[in-house]
Design a protein around this motif. Structure first.
Motif, mmCIF file in Angstrom:
data_model
loop_
_atom_site.group_PDB
_atom_site.id
_atom_site.type_symbol
_atom_site.label_atom_id
_atom_site.label_comp_id
_atom_site.label_asym_id
_atom_site.label_seq_id
_atom_site.Cartn_x
_atom_site.Cartn_y
_atom_site.Cartn_z
ATOM 1 N N ALA A 113 7.989 0.104 -2.457
ATOM 2 C CA ALA A 113 7.076 1.236 -2.335
ATOM 3 C C ALA A 113 5.701 0.855 -2.881
ATOM 4 O O ALA A 113 5.584 0.095 -3.847
ATOM 5 C CB ALA A 113 7.629 2.438 -3.089
ATOM 6 N N GLU A 127 14.989 4.786 -9.027
ATOM 7 C CA GLU A 127 14.236 3.622 -8.558
ATOM 8 C C GLU A 127 14.624 3.284 -7.127
ATOM 9 O O GLU A 127 15.701 3.653 -6.651
ATOM 10 C CB GLU A 127 14.477 2.419 -9.470
ATOM 11 N N ARG A 145 0.735 -0.692 -6.928
ATOM 12 C CA ARG A 145 -0.434 -0.127 -7.615
ATOM 13 C C ARG A 145 -0.247 -0.185 -9.125
ATOM 14 O O ARG A 145 -1.167 -0.533 -9.867
ATOM 15 C CB ARG A 145 -0.669 1.319 -7.165
ATOM 16 N N ALA A 146 0.953 0.154 -9.579
ATOM 17 C CA ALA A 146 1.203 0.134 -11.021
ATOM 18 C C ALA A 146 1.098 -1.279 -11.574
ATOM 19 O O ALA A 146 0.542 -1.493 -12.660
ATOM 20 C CB ALA A 146 2.586 0.718 -11.312
ATOM 21 N N GLY A 165 3.688 2.411 -4.641
ATOM 22 C CA GLY A 165 3.444 2.801 -6.027
ATOM 23 C C GLY A 165 3.740 1.683 -7.014
ATOM 24 O O GLY A 165 3.047 1.544 -8.026
ATOM 25 N N TYR A 166 4.766 0.881 -6.727
ATOM 26 C CA TYR A 166 5.073 -0.253 -7.605
ATOM 27 C C TYR A 166 3.933 -1.267 -7.610
ATOM 28 O O TYR A 166 3.577 -1.810 -8.654
ATOM 29 C CB TYR A 166 6.356 -0.941 -7.147
#
Length: 198
Positions: free
Chosen positions: A36, A29, A41-42, A38-39
């Motif tokens: 980031a 992590e 978006r998730a 990606g966090y």
């Protein structure tokens, strides 16, 4: 009684910090800010999914625990829905206080209220020691049914049984039909196979 609420985007740094606060999360992590992409978006996808809840527990204004709860439609058990618990994390400052047990208990009650027929908890079996949350999940009246392990695509073979289901041959042991040696007392030896014609 703990106060659980759905996570908000402002909670993301604290949640990711909880993920990174163990021996495995520290290597995979990235709690550094800015987070980031990606966090983000998730989190957006989780928030938009009516079958998924990411929740947190606060203590004195700080996020100290989290779990992701997903409700999965399934054909087994007559089409009964199941609940999956993932990413159960408790801040190191609150470990050993029973908070993890309470949080898992809360999640189980959410599943019960929704009518789920099964609750399953995921964890990483490569941890150096089994996390306390596994003991939490084995509550009275809720025996463990199975434990999924990555990399196992089929059940292990039984000792003495080959992949085709026949008894494995052992040195000095009879192998069934076609065995050599005298027939047991009181039993006629097997008739020889007929010779091929022509």
């Amino acid at each position: 009684m703990i106060a659980v609420r759905d996570a908000e985007e402002r909670d993301l740094p604290a949640i990711v910090a909880l993920y990174a606060d163990d021996e495995l999360g520290a290597t995979r992590e990235d709690p550094g800010e800015p987070l980031a992409a990606g966090y983000l978006r998730a989190f957006a996808a989780i928030s938009a999914d009516p079958r998924t809840r990411l929740v947190v527990v606060e203590s004195e204004g700080a996020v100290v625990a989290t779990v992701q709860l997903t409700f999965l439609p399934h054909l087994v058990r007559r089409g009964g829905e199941r609940a999956q618990l993932e990413a159960v994390r408790v801040a190191s400052s609150h470990r050993g206080s029973g908070l993890g047990r309470e949080l898992v208990g809360w999640a189980v009650e959410q599943a019960r209220a929704r009518g789920c027929v099964l609750v399953q908890l995921t964890t990483d079996v490569t941890r150096a020691r089994r996390p306390p949350v596994l003991r939490v999940a084995r509550l009275p009246g809720r025996p463990r049914r199975h434990e999924a392990r990555p990399g196992l695509s089929s059940p292990p073979r039984r000792r003495g049984v080959s992949s085709a289901g026949r008894a494995s041959r052992r040195p000095g042991a009879a192998a069934g039909r076609g065995r050599s040696g005298p027939a047991p007392p009181g039993r006629a030896p097997p008739a020889p196979a007929p010779a091929p014609s022509g």
